[in-house]
Design a protein around this motif. Sequence first.
Motif, PDB file in Angstrom:
ATOM      1  N   ALA A   1       7.991   2.474   9.861  1.00 35.59           N
ATOM      2  CA  ALA A   1       7.508   3.544   8.690  1.00 35.59           C
ATOM      3  C   ALA A   1       8.697   3.626   7.775  1.00 35.59           C
ATOM      4  CB  ALA A   1       7.392   4.894   9.326  1.00 35.59           C
ATOM      5  N   VAL A   2       8.525   3.666   6.450  1.00 32.89           N
ATOM      6  CA  VAL A   2       9.620   3.457   5.528  1.00 32.89           C
ATOM      7  C   VAL A   2       9.359   4.694   4.730  1.00 32.89           C
ATOM      8  CG1 VAL A   2      11.159   2.428   3.852  1.00 32.89           C
ATOM      9  CG2 VAL A   2      10.035   0.848   5.896  1.00 32.89           C
TER      10      VAL A   2
ATOM     11  N   ALA B   1      19.940   1.043   9.015  1.00 27.87           N
ATOM     12  CA  ALA B   1      18.799   0.482   9.488  1.00 27.87           C
ATOM     13  C   ALA B   1      18.723  -1.021   9.202  1.00 27.87           C
ATOM     14  CB  ALA B   1      17.523   0.937   8.975  1.00 27.87           C
ATOM     15  N   SER B   2      18.093  -1.881  10.212  1.00 31.16           N
ATOM     16  CA  SER B   2      18.064  -3.269   9.820  1.00 31.16           C
ATOM     17  C   SER B   2      16.417  -3.373   9.786  1.00 31.16           C
ATOM     18  CB  SER B   2      18.456  -4.131  11.081  1.00 31.16           C
ATOM     19  OG  SER B   2      17.602  -4.267  12.101  1.00 31.16           O
TER      20      SER B   2
ATOM     21  N   GLY C   1       7.673  -7.330   2.568  1.00 33.23           N
ATOM     22  CA  GLY C   1       7.652  -8.821   2.686  1.00 33.23           C
ATOM     23  C   GLY C   1       6.519  -9.689   3.298  1.00 33.23           C
ATOM     24  N   PRO C   2       6.731 -10.837   3.669  1.00 34.12           N
ATOM     25  CA  PRO C   2       5.603 -11.548   4.170  1.00 34.12           C
ATOM     26  C   PRO C   2       5.048 -11.125   5.250  1.00 34.12           C
ATOM     27  CG  PRO C   2       7.610 -12.967   4.247  1.00 34.12           C
ATOM     28  CD  PRO C   2       7.868 -11.343   3.753  1.00 34.12           C
ATOM     29  N   ASN C   3       3.690 -11.362   5.430  1.00 38.53           N
ATOM     30  CA  ASN C   3       2.739 -11.180   6.591  1.00 38.53           C
ATOM     31  C   ASN C   3       2.922  -9.752   7.345  1.00 38.53           C
ATOM     32  OD1 ASN C   3       2.061 -13.886   6.717  1.00 38.53           O
ATOM     33  ND2 ASN C   3       4.156 -14.275   7.390  1.00 38.53           N
TER      34      ASN C   3
ATOM     35  N   GLU D   1      14.710  -3.185  -1.764  1.00 38.88           N
ATOM     36  CA  GLU D   1      15.196  -4.309  -1.059  1.00 38.88           C
ATOM     37  C   GLU D   1      14.778  -4.432   0.450  1.00 38.88           C
ATOM     38  OE1 GLU D   1      18.077  -6.834   0.749  1.00 38.88           O
ATOM     39  OE2 GLU D   1      18.363  -4.637   0.847  1.00 38.88           O
ATOM     40  N   PHE D   2      15.245  -3.278   0.895  1.00 40.61           N
ATOM     41  CA  PHE D   2      14.847  -3.254   2.363  1.00 40.61           C
ATOM     42  C   PHE D   2      13.310  -3.712   2.676  1.00 40.61           C
ATOM     43  CE2 PHE D   2      13.198  -1.060   6.256  1.00 40.61           C
ATOM     44  CZ  PHE D   2      14.238  -1.277   7.202  1.00 40.61           C
TER      45      PHE D   2
END
Length: 176
Positions: free
Chosen positions: A47-48, A36-37, A100-102, A63-64
């Motif tokens: 969804a993670v 995945a990117s 991450g941001p936003n 990290e992802f």
Amino acid sequence: MNKWKIVVSSVTGNTKKIADAMAEAVGTKAIDLKDASPETDGADIVAVGFWLWRGGPDPKTAEFLSRLHDTNVVLFATHAADAKSEHAVTALARAAYNVGPNCNIIATFSCQGQVSEAVLARRAKLPKDDPHTKSTGWITSKGHPNKEDIANAAEFAKKADHKLELLKKFMEKNKS
């Protein structure tokens, strides 16, 4: 229905079962984290799913998550602890800290997952005063995720999707 991208990190297969149930419910397929990117690929929701490592997401998932940006996120995890335990809640909070941001966290889902035989063997060798020996989650996790857990994951995904629809309507109605 929104477009979903479901990314999963699973060692024993527990988290993959939950990811597959969610994916089927929202009409997509789960992607293994290694493939995945962090790009949304046009998805409204990313969804993670992850397994717990030292009370939070495994390092590759952390990290992802840090590389996600400007998207709606759903977090889900499997672990030995009871799904409503402080340990499970804190683990999801630690995952959220890595996003991450936003990003907008839409919802979180937690599910007990069966502990591997290797972990059980290591636990059996722990000293009696070790805090992990006082936890019963590793015993009660046997057989999870079960049919009820799978059904709950599918229902959760549908509700999270609906929640985003309501949020979109609210935001559109209240544009400045």
